[in-house]
Design a protein around this motif. Sequence first.
Motif, PDB file in Angstrom:
ATOM      1  N   GLY A  71       8.201  -3.784   2.209  1.00 32.86           N
ATOM      2  CA  GLY A  71       7.595  -3.782   1.846  1.00 32.86           C
ATOM      3  C   GLY A  71       6.567  -2.448   3.094  1.00 32.86           C
ATOM      4  O   GLY A  71       6.045  -1.244   3.057  1.00 32.86           O
ATOM      5  N   LEU A  72       6.853  -2.915   4.224  1.00 30.12           N
ATOM      6  CA  LEU A  72       6.120  -2.257   5.585  1.00 30.12           C
ATOM      7  C   LEU A  72       6.726  -1.158   5.589  1.00 30.12           C
ATOM      8  O   LEU A  72       5.730   0.123   6.276  1.00 30.12           O
ATOM      9  N   PHE A 117      11.086  -1.037  15.062  1.00 31.46           N
ATOM     10  CA  PHE A 117      11.459  -2.765  15.052  1.00 31.46           C
ATOM     11  C   PHE A 117      10.293  -2.786  14.055  1.00 31.46           C
ATOM     12  O   PHE A 117       9.182  -3.052  14.674  1.00 31.46           O
ATOM     13  N   TYR A 118       9.844  -3.867  13.502  1.00 31.74           N
ATOM     14  CA  TYR A 118       8.808  -4.438  13.084  1.00 31.74           C
ATOM     15  C   TYR A 118       8.572  -6.189  13.406  1.00 31.74           C
ATOM     16  O   TYR A 118       9.816  -6.713  13.542  1.00 31.74           O
ATOM     17  N   ASN A 119       7.709  -6.380  13.676  1.00 29.25           N
ATOM     18  CA  ASN A 119       8.164  -8.575  14.745  1.00 29.25           C
ATOM     19  C   ASN A 119       7.441  -8.952  13.355  1.00 29.25           C
ATOM     20  O   ASN A 119       5.786  -8.878  12.642  1.00 29.25           O
ATOM     21  N   VAL A 120       7.540  -9.390  13.128  1.00 32.21           N
ATOM     22  CA  VAL A 120       7.910 -10.574  11.488  1.00 32.21           C
ATOM     23  C   VAL A 120       7.499 -11.929  12.116  1.00 32.21           C
ATOM     24  O   VAL A 120       8.401 -12.512  12.186  1.00 32.21           O
ATOM     25  N   GLU A 131       5.891  -7.684  -2.231  1.00 35.97           N
ATOM     26  CA  GLU A 131       4.715  -6.164  -2.084  1.00 35.97           C
ATOM     27  C   GLU A 131       3.742  -6.665  -0.747  1.00 35.97           C
ATOM     28  O   GLU A 131       3.210  -5.635  -0.441  1.00 35.97           O
ATOM     29  N   VAL A 132       3.842  -7.732  -0.110  1.00 38.73           N
ATOM     30  CA  VAL A 132       2.917  -7.948   0.521  1.00 38.73           C
ATOM     31  C   VAL A 132       2.937  -6.947   1.486  1.00 38.73           C
ATOM     32  O   VAL A 132       1.853  -6.421   2.107  1.00 38.73           O
ATOM     33  N   GLY A 133       4.462  -6.053   2.433  1.00 39.21           N
ATOM     34  CA  GLY A 133       4.411  -5.180   3.659  1.00 39.21           C
ATOM     35  C   GLY A 133       3.278  -3.749   2.980  1.00 39.21           C
ATOM     36  O   GLY A 133       2.875  -3.804   3.416  1.00 39.21           O
ATOM     37  N   SER A 134       3.616  -3.578   1.581  1.00 39.87           N
ATOM     38  CA  SER A 134       3.003  -2.474   1.129  1.00 39.87           C
ATOM     39  C   SER A 134       1.338  -2.385   0.953  1.00 39.87           C
ATOM     40  O   SER A 134       0.611  -1.728   0.886  1.00 39.87           O
TER      41      SER A 134
END
Lengths: 264, 794, 155
Positions: B685-686, B725-728, B747-750
Amino acid sequence: MQNFAFHRPKSLSEAVSALKQADEGKLLSGGQSLIPVMKLNLAAPSDLVCISSLDELRGIRTEAGRLIIGAATTHGEVDASAEVKTAIPALADLAAGIGDPQVRNRGTLGGSIAHNDPAADYPAAVVALDGEIATDRRTIKAEAFFSGMFETALDDDEIIVAVSFAVPDRAAYAKFPNPASRFAVVGVMVAQHKSGTRVAVVGAGANVFRATDMEKALDGSFDPSALDGVAVSADELTTDLQASAQYRAHLVTVMAKRAVAACG
Amino acid sequence: MANQGIGASVKRKEDLRFITGRGRYTDDISVPGQLHAHVVRSPYAHAAITAIDTSEAKNAPGVVAVFTGADMAADNVGSLPCGWLIHSKDGSPMVEPPYPPLVADRAKHVGDNVALVIAETRQQAAQAGQLVAENIEYDELPAIVSTAGAAADGAPQVHSEAANNTCYDWELGDKAATDAAFASAHHVTTLDVVQNRLVPNAIEPRACLAEYDPATGDYTLHLTSQNPHVIRLLMSAFVLGIPEHKLRIVAPDVGGGFGSKIFPYAEEAMLLWAAGKLGRAIKWTAERSESFMTDRHGRDHVTRVELALAKDGAFVGLRVATIANLGAYLSAFGSSIPTYLYGTLLAGCYTTPAVYVEVRAVFTNTAPVDAYRGAGRPEAAFLLERVVDVAAREMGIDPVEIRRKNFIPEDAFPYQTPVALEYDSGNYHATLDLALEKSDYAGFETRRDAARQRGKLRGIGVSTYVEACGIAPSSVAGALGARAGLYESAQVRVHPTGSVTVYTGSHSHGQGHETTFAQLVHESLGVPVDQVEVVHGDTSKVAFGMGTYGSRSLAVGGVALHNALQKVIAKGKKIAAHMLEASDADIEFAENSFAVTGTDRSMAFADIAFAAYVPHNFPHDQLEPGLDETAFYDPKNFTFPAGCHVVEVEIDPDTGAVEVVNVTVSDDVGRVINPMIVDGQIHGGLAQGIGQALFEDCQYDPESGQLLTGSYMNYTMPRAADLPFYNVGNHVTLCRHNALGVKGVGEVGSIGVPPAVINAIVDALAHLGVTHIDMPATPERVWRAIRDAQAAKA
Amino acid sequence: MATVSMRVNGKAVSADVEPATLLAELLREKLGLTGTHVGCDTSQCGACVVHVGGKSVKSCTMLAVEADGAEVKTIEGLAENGQLHPVQEAFREHHGLQCGFCTPGMIMSAVDLLARTSDPSEREIRDWLEGNLCRCTGYHNIVKAVQAAARAGRE
């Protein structure tokens, strides 16, 4: 894709005669531009003459201050060549930035310059490095070779055998890639030769061109600051979805400065 | 056995087939004697079809048939339906022009379906298609593609029945109260926002394979769908009239959907119909260029948003006026996305007491617009989180503090917003705190200075969003105009040896249902995940399903499965009571075993399963054999994931190029079943959200209506090299109204990240005088913003 | 029609094809090797990547007749003797795939990278994957998987 007759000649002369005999023949040398164009039915040749494995079109060597690369040499081979890295490291760098690894594994120097996509990288190197294009019948100087958008001085049945580049004192290529296609929005090759500096620009206009004002400025002082306030006119430059002519003109100066800085 | 239940990062059961090339996608499936279809498409955005001569194509090699819109109309093939009826402010129903699978007299967007060619090979179909295309006479008409301009007087009209190209003019919220709030506000921030049009671009192009058996009358359609049962229902009831029990729809492995594969498409109707006429199987697979022209697109709004604030920065009112582009036709969910999935989210995470939104939805000569990852909620979050940032700057309040000040407090849940929704749970301060900590927000200025030394402009941006998933409580959806309920079904079939097959109406096209749902089975029954098969996507196997979209698989389908599992346990207890000669009430089930309370008498789950199918002495009046239970679950409410996204960018001031250097997110998606899969959903999503913010922009030529971004050569897809990289991280508050406490993660990322990216860019450039930049923030756009701001200062 | 012969996944094959047949079409339609996918028509997405002569290429941008006499490897031939290739193993272990459609091309591309360099940096991996689009994973776990496979290869 429309069908066609396929030829795989064993020699350059066989290739030339296959091409001569064809109605609307085309050379296939890696096909990384031609096959997509054919898939979209934007080209429908009657015959394809595959030359990518002809021995006469292969090989990389240095000779009398010039680097000579066979036309069927892939971008990946140029990128990986110790000979190229020693003679003109900027050329290896340029090849390493064409398309993606899979395109570089198939696409060739000869194929790229014969197609003369205005946003392709190689024409910048050929012009900035005072290139000479050897064909099956003659030698053509770079600036005479690239005659217009997707056009060259090649005859219909003429085949590029090799390209020779002048080994410069120093050179670098700076590219601002199209984020979608990875072709050059603007690419600038700067090469300092004993005879003078050459600045060749791709992506910005309909055809590769030399930025002569920049060359003069750099002949005065080979430093990025020499290009302060030196810009190409936006008048003849391309406007498309990715960039306006005005922005491209701005990028030419930025990329030229970066190339000069990268020359060290 | 390693933990395989809730909370375990079980490796995916589906992966082996995908990493060895043994996935089975629609185009991988072939049947003997199949024909191939080619769709002849309109080269014009708007044109009357004055003549079609198919005779040459019909005589071309390999051609079996050529059909036109007139042929389908003669068979009374229906219109592709819209599933959500919206009413305008004045109470009138939306305008619903027909959406014929093949147009007969007028093409309304580039790529509209004009003729269908069927031949023995794909190449023959394509070549004959060329002959049809050359023999169609069009009368080209003026086209309208502009969202903002579509309703203007004098704009070309897409449908004669839709005056001013308006489908509806909808509102939500208390206008009078909102106007009053503005009248007495200390400060009003106004922002004009463009929501760029996006092309979903699942990497697997749409495809379908239709079969018809004249001996039995059975139709089978393999297709790339998120939603096979609903496709069957719509094809049967509205489009083709095929008896539902004679139509089997199979969505096998599906290569991504992101919304675009929810809906019935014209090609599916055409192929089913043509297969019936010809008695032969027919396959069609989209070229990517066709996907760009004919897949449902997403977003495409223009909006003016106004935020009214008190002197202390408290939000007192929000007013939103949006024009939403529906494209040339009403798609299945097209009408609901810019209304009930958008306007209802405009309270955001905040206590804004008065909110009023009006949305005019317009037809244009462009591809139909419908759900794309986030569907309405990214549009809402973007304008809220942008206007909040702009207001904070205008009032000299820290952007984090202004959010904190206005957050719905943790103890206020359940919280009724002024725009119809009741949020059940959340802790917005906690997700914000976690994101600030994980991103070292406090240390940002040091990083900004370091970047400056390198000649880069660094900025940081925050967004705090809430969204609504788990669509939908049928009663709520029905009251809002949905023409269907939106429950989900699950069936748990326990086999005699104790292994389990789950039949779910959800559909996986990358989400990993085969693993996550097996984990739910393990959690309830103790059966190892490798003893659980999850079947989905086949109407001949699964009773019914509403499909996968709107992050509803776990929140609705997972809860249905949980409920069916509880029924299995209850039945198992009855069997155990009988076998162990105890009363039902004395049986406990734990750790894969049924035991009589307070004794050492027990039977393993597998033994109970065996007994269920070998019922030698069951009291038949009290206990049926078998262990096979079904549940339909209709949620009481939506679920409300929320979170905080923090983005850092570095901008090259010479070129305007933006690099996303840090992405830190803290999401509350409710209970996490498989953390590995949940993180993967957030990553994806991100990337799509960053794609919207920086790269993706579907453009049509404003004059001709030609699609300018019709391939990957000019529509920029985010690549590995464009992303970090994503820091999740996540902070869980449980959903209060479903048994699993889950909310949804797809969908939260988008939704959260696009405004954070733009806020970061504006933060990097604010000292130059830049106050806003539209998406996508392309290098030239950023470069111009810098130049224009400097020129304005000078 | 032309007859082409090549070795595919170690096995000699020959087929009659039109010259216009793409290598991807030969693999999928004539040889039934449907693990090689086609996701675009402009040579960008990389779902079709296979190895020809040990190098990764886009099989949708190469004619089948150009592969005459070549050694071709597809995703189906990557695992040997029932043993997954370390890159396949790493994609599963690190959740480097979701819908799986881009995965075969992504894996074949990564295998070529690791054949050239045993210890690529994160930047090198990301740059190498320029010709492979994924819409599901945001690339995070793909890059992690390639890093892990590189580590495994060095050990």
